[in-house]
Design a protein around this motif. Structure first.
Motif, short mmCIF file in Angstrom:
data_model
loop_
_atom_site.label_atom_id
_atom_site.label_comp_id
_atom_site.label_asym_id
_atom_site.label_seq_id
_atom_site.Cartn_x
_atom_site.Cartn_y
_atom_site.Cartn_z
N ASP A 1 -0.11 0.38 1.27
CA ASP A 1 0.47 -0.88 0.79
C ASP A 1 1.82 -1.16 1.46
N PHE A 2 2.60 -0.12 1.67
CA PHE A 2 3.90 -0.31 2.33
C PHE A 2 3.72 -0.58 3.81
N ALA A 3 2.73 0.05 4.42
CA ALA A 3 2.43 -0.22 5.83
C ALA A 3 2.03 -1.68 6.01
N LEU B 1 5.23 3.72 9.88
CA LEU B 1 5.42 4.09 8.48
C LEU B 1 4.38 5.11 8.05
N LEU B 2 3.12 4.88 8.40
CA LEU B 2 2.07 5.83 8.04
C LEU B 2 2.32 7.20 8.68
N ALA B 3 2.75 7.20 9.94
CA ALA B 3 2.97 8.45 10.66
C ALA B 3 4.13 9.25 10.06
N GLU C 1 5.34 -8.33 -3.16
CA GLU C 1 4.33 -8.14 -4.20
C GLU C 1 3.63 -6.81 -4.02
N LEU C 2 3.26 -6.50 -2.77
CA LEU C 2 2.56 -5.24 -2.48
C LEU C 2 3.45 -4.03 -2.78
N THR D 1 0.58 4.24 -6.02
CA THR D 1 0.03 5.45 -5.40
C THR D 1 1.09 6.53 -5.17
N VAL D 2 2.35 6.20 -5.38
CA VAL D 2 3.45 7.16 -5.24
C VAL D 2 4.35 7.03 -6.46
#
Length: 294
Positions: free
Chosen positions: A71-73, A55-57, A126-127, A133-134
């Motif tokens: 947070d999504f990662a 996801l981060l990549a 929840e996260l 942040t987006v």
């Protein structure tokens, strides 16, 4: 672009290290000690952190700073960990070993493991729903996609089909693997793109193709390792598929043909992201996972 092995390992270690550091900061509230200990027990057991790294990549590949996607990662790792806790329960796969140590239910009991899994799943949402942040529309799109790939039409459906041992052909095994193993990987790749604001269908399809190929190759490698590896190397029981007379890619195709399919899928994944994989990390990652030994 082809990434040097040292550069790949450095970036992978950096990304997984950032995920581990962020995971370590979760669930430090002074609350139900047994529940929180159980949650942390499985989260801290290690693992490759492949889903959050993906996801981060993908978020980064489409221009989003990876700290904004964290947070999504983390949510993906919470979902993945909950699924492992539940999969190991006696009513499911009944495995007593996970990531090289006793499964959660062996340590905390069946009820404790069930509740820890439930809590991790809810914490993931929840996260995602509290992420600031987006833009909200990007967070909503990514959360919706991840929900669908991890739920009744994705990972959970795949687990249900696997329990029924309904996959008896290569086509059926492929469909099952795209759900049980591949769906949450798809959630990571496409979710990262959506989080970065991507709406172009061609770009989203490229992320989806990469994810599907990686997920299938990953499962095929798992099937091979279940035959050729050891419990010490894998950190979980091996040989259970053969003992239960379960259909796998190896039982259907044999090891040599399965290896050929892994190579084909890996190249298709690399081709799919050729236009967005600027530093070569995504290509190096799918290649490394295809050839992994554990």
């Amino acid at each position: 672009m082809q990434m040097l092995k040292a550069d790949f390992e450095n970036k992978l270690n950096t990304l997984s290290g950032e995920v581990n550091a962020a995971l370590d900061r979760l669930f430090r509230e002074k609350c139900d000690t047994a529940l929180f200990d159980s949650m942390r027990y499985s989260l801290s057991a290690g693992g490759k952190r492949i889903r959050p790294v993906l996801l981060l990549a993908f978020a980064e590949a489409f221009g989003l700073e990876r700290e904004k996607a964290m947070d999504f990662a983390l949510s993906l790792e919470l979902i993945h960990t909950y699924s492992l806790i539940h999969d190991d329960l006696p009513c499911m796969d009944d495995d007593g070993l996970r990531r090289g140590r006793p499964s959660n239910h062996v340590v905390y009991g069946y009820a404790g493991a069930l509740l820890a899994g439930d809590a991790l799943l809810n914490a993931a949402f929840e996260l995602m729903t509290s992420c600031r942040t987006v833009p909200a529309e990007n967070a909503l799109a990514a959360a919706g996609y991840i929900s669908s790939t991890s739920g009744r039409l994705g990972m959970i459906l795949g687990q249900s089909l696997d329990l029924d041992d309904a996959a008896k052909t290569v086509e059926e095994r492929t469909e099952l693997s795209l759900l049980k193993t591949g769906a949450i990987i798809r959630g990571a790749c496409v979710g990262g793109a959506l989080l970065a604001g991507v709406r172009d269908q061609e770009m989203l399809s490229a992320a989806e193709t990469y994810a599907k190929c990686l997920g299938l190759a990953f499962q095929m490698r798992d099937d091979i390792l279940d035959v050729t590896s050891t419990a010490e190397e894998l950190g979980k029981p091996i040989g259970s598929d053969a003992e239960e007379d379960k259909t796998t890619f190896v039982s259907l195709l044999g090891i040599e043909k399965t290896e050929e399919e892994i190579n084909r899928l890996t190249q298709t994944a690399i081709n799919a992201v050729a236009g967005i994989d600027r530093d070569g990390f995504l290509s190096a990652l799918v290649t490394a996972l295809a050839g992994r030994k554990s």
